[in-house]
Design a protein around this motif. Structure first.
Motif, short mmCIF file in Angstrom:
data_model
loop_
_atom_site.label_atom_id
_atom_site.label_comp_id
_atom_site.label_asym_id
_atom_site.label_seq_id
_atom_site.Cartn_x
_atom_site.Cartn_y
_atom_site.Cartn_z
N LEU A 82 -39.60 53.23 -69.25
CA LEU A 82 -40.09 51.86 -69.43
C LEU A 82 -41.01 51.44 -68.28
O LEU A 82 -42.04 50.79 -68.50
CB LEU A 82 -38.93 50.89 -69.53
N ALA A 83 -40.66 51.81 -67.06
CA ALA A 83 -41.50 51.46 -65.91
C ALA A 83 -42.89 52.08 -66.03
O ALA A 83 -43.91 51.41 -65.79
CB ALA A 83 -40.82 51.92 -64.61
N MET A 84 -42.95 53.34 -66.43
CA MET A 84 -44.24 54.00 -66.58
C MET A 84 -45.02 53.43 -67.76
O MET A 84 -46.24 53.23 -67.67
CB MET A 84 -44.03 55.50 -66.77
N ALA A 85 -44.32 53.15 -68.87
CA ALA A 85 -45.01 52.62 -70.05
C ALA A 85 -45.58 51.23 -69.81
O ALA A 85 -46.68 50.91 -70.27
CB ALA A 85 -44.05 52.60 -71.24
N TRP A 158 -43.65 54.05 -88.77
CA TRP A 158 -44.88 53.29 -88.96
C TRP A 158 -45.68 53.25 -87.66
O TRP A 158 -46.90 53.43 -87.67
CB TRP A 158 -44.56 51.88 -89.42
N LEU A 159 -44.98 53.04 -86.54
CA LEU A 159 -45.67 53.04 -85.24
C LEU A 159 -46.32 54.40 -84.99
O LEU A 159 -47.48 54.47 -84.56
CB LEU A 159 -44.66 52.73 -84.13
N GLU A 160 -45.61 55.47 -85.27
CA GLU A 160 -46.12 56.80 -84.94
C GLU A 160 -47.23 57.24 -85.89
O GLU A 160 -48.24 57.81 -85.44
CB GLU A 160 -44.97 57.81 -85.01
N LEU A 161 -47.07 57.00 -87.19
CA LEU A 161 -47.95 57.62 -88.18
C LEU A 161 -49.01 56.69 -88.74
O LEU A 161 -49.99 57.18 -89.33
CB LEU A 161 -47.11 58.17 -89.33
N VAL A 162 -48.85 55.37 -88.59
CA VAL A 162 -49.78 54.43 -89.23
C VAL A 162 -50.52 53.57 -88.21
O VAL A 162 -51.74 53.39 -88.32
CB VAL A 162 -49.03 53.53 -90.24
N PHE A 163 -49.81 53.02 -87.24
CA PHE A 163 -50.42 52.08 -86.30
C PHE A 163 -51.62 52.73 -85.60
O PHE A 163 -51.49 53.83 -85.04
CB PHE A 163 -49.38 51.64 -85.27
N ILE A 172 -46.15 51.23 -77.08
CA ILE A 172 -44.89 51.97 -77.04
C ILE A 172 -43.86 51.21 -76.21
O ILE A 172 -42.68 51.12 -76.60
CB ILE A 172 -45.13 53.38 -76.47
N ALA A 173 -44.28 50.66 -75.08
CA ALA A 173 -43.36 49.90 -74.23
C ALA A 173 -42.83 48.68 -74.98
O ALA A 173 -41.64 48.36 -74.89
CB ALA A 173 -44.08 49.47 -72.96
N PHE A 174 -43.71 48.00 -75.71
CA PHE A 174 -43.28 46.82 -76.46
C PHE A 174 -42.26 47.21 -77.53
O PHE A 174 -41.22 46.56 -77.68
CB PHE A 174 -44.49 46.16 -77.12
N PHE A 175 -42.55 48.29 -78.28
CA PHE A 175 -41.62 48.73 -79.31
C PHE A 175 -40.28 49.10 -78.70
O PHE A 175 -39.21 48.68 -79.19
CB PHE A 175 -42.20 49.93 -80.07
N ALA A 176 -40.29 49.90 -77.63
CA ALA A 176 -39.04 50.36 -77.03
C ALA A 176 -38.23 49.20 -76.48
O ALA A 176 -36.99 49.18 -76.58
CB ALA A 176 -39.34 51.38 -75.94
N THR A 177 -38.91 48.22 -75.88
CA THR A 177 -38.21 47.08 -75.30
C THR A 177 -37.57 46.22 -76.39
O THR A 177 -36.39 45.85 -76.28
CB THR A 177 -39.17 46.23 -74.47
N VAL A 178 -38.34 45.90 -77.42
CA VAL A 178 -37.79 45.10 -78.51
C VAL A 178 -36.65 45.84 -79.20
O VAL A 178 -35.60 45.25 -79.50
CB VAL A 178 -38.90 44.75 -79.53
#
Length: 407
Positions: A82-85, A158-163, A172-178
């Motif tokens: 998370l810190a790096m992202a 959806w994040l991986e294949l479409v966004f 990625i940081a936003f997705f992982a945090t939420v």
């Protein structure tokens, strides 16, 4: 972009495509008819099977030190990611967080779970944090089954294949945090059982771990076993079939997006979302059709959907290996902060691993389904009753090889 899975020349098979298709289909057919001759009664014993591992290993695995160490390691890795992202450069070329997330974590769950069994629940930082939150826990409704995990899985796919900016560290940081906040909160409310059914990544890892040669017997002993016995330990909860078919459909969509036909469409986010949904729906429809054709041959009172769903797990793993192998080998190098060396593995080796993964997954699936079938099909229809599922396996095999070949 980091999501350019594998090499552009994935159609460079070491053999002609037609030969690969025939060989893959033949492997499935031959294995099926061999099983009908040699495997007349159910042989798999599920959670009762396995040879105990040394007691010293059992004590270490169940000891407090190993449990605490795994939790601390999971928390440290998650915090570093998370810190790096969030704080690192907002591009995949200068920030290793996308490679850590998509390759080291998502793809890495497959070898980790296959080799060591269900270890991710101990490493899962979200489960660790949720346990530390004091809250009055509620009962998780059984009817939900794996539905919450499907929702989380669809969001990730959806994040991986479409966004269109899926390689952005901030996205990625936003997705992982939420994702973390939601599951920590629900884990605090519903207790550890939430992660068994609701956390997409933990559920996915558990399904793969069912194919591991290491597991626990009914009496709690750590054992080494036939991986197909592990498939019978998968809980047949509601939405299990849908969960596995979502993964299969997403890999089909991933293969489709690498074809010249798709790249020429410039589908955009809406088209990509629709394409992902259609691929999942078609995968589900094919399976549902095979099940409907099998029903007349079943003994009364038997529901084939949850019973045969674990047989799809080897196919899911085989497709994952086929579609992510080159991606892991090449893009995984970015996790070390260095340029990609495309010479570490040849196109021929990539193609062989892809085809082998698909064929091996289907052969294992046929074996698992056959063991189940001889116990639930009416005695006079044991062979013919399996033909619909055999046709489905052949279709999946041919389609999978065609998609990874780029043809």
């Amino acid at each position: 972009m980091i999501l350019a899975h594998g090499l552009g020349g994935r159609s460079d098979l070491p053999v002609p495509l037609w030969l690969a298709l025939y060989a893959g289909a033949a492997a499935v057919v031959v294995s099926f008819f061999a099983l009908t001759v040699l495997w007349k009664k159910p042989k798999l014993r599920g959670a009762d099977a396995g040879r105990p591992l040394p007691e010293a290993l059992q004590r270490f695995a169940d000891g407090g030190f190993s449990r605490i160490a795994a939790r601390v390691l999971g928390l440290a890795l998650f915090a570093g990611f998370l810190a790096m992202a969030w704080a690192g450069p907002d591009n995949s070329a200068g920030n290793p967080a996308p490679a850590w997330f998509y390759v080291w974590f998502w793809v890495g769950l497959v070898p980790l779970s296959l080799l060591l069994g269900p270890v991710w629940p101990r490493l899962n930082p979200l489960r660790t944090i949720a346990v530390l939150i004091p809250a009055r826990q509620r009962e998780l409704p059984d009817r939900l089954g794996y539905l919450p995990a499907i929702v989380g899985l669809l969001a990730f796919l959806w994040l991986e294949l479409v966004f269109p900016h899926s390689d952005s560290p901030r996205a990625i940081a936003f997705f992982a945090t939420v994702y973390a906040v939601i599951h920590i909160a629900l884990g605090a409310v519903f207790g550890p059982r939430w992660f068994d059914r609701g956390d997409a990544f933990e559920v996915y890892a558990r399904l793969i771990a069912a194919l591991s040669p290491f597991g626990r017997r009914t009496d709690g002993r750590l054992v080494i076993r036939n991986p197909l016995d592990g498939l019978l330990t998968v809980s047949p909860a509601p939405w299990l079939t849908a969960l596995v078919l979502v993964v299969l459909g997403s890999t089909a969509f991933d293969g489709l997006t690498r074809l010249p036909f798709w790249t020429s469409l410039d589908a955009g986010v809406f088209g990509g979302t629709a394409g992902l949904a259609v691929c999942i729906a078609l995968t589900y429809g094919a399976y549902a059709g095979a099940i409907s054709l099998t029903r007349p041959y079943l003994r009364r009172g038997f529901d084939p959907y949850p019973a045969f769903a674990p047989s799809l797990i080897p196919i899911m793993v085989g497709y994952t290996v086929a579609h992510y192998f080159s991606f892991a080998v090449f893009s995984g190098q970015q996790g070390f902060g260095r340029a990609i060396d495309y010479t570490v593995v040849s196109a021929e080796v990539i193609a062989l691993v892809q085809i082998a993964g698909i064929v091996a997954g289907h052969v294992l699936a046929v074996t698992s389904a056959h063991d189940r079938s001889v116990g639930v099909l009416r005695s006079n229809y044991v062979k013919v009753g399996q033909y619909p599922m055999l046709a489905l396996m052949i279709g999946y095999t041919v389609l999978g090889i065609a998609l990874v070949s780029g043809s």
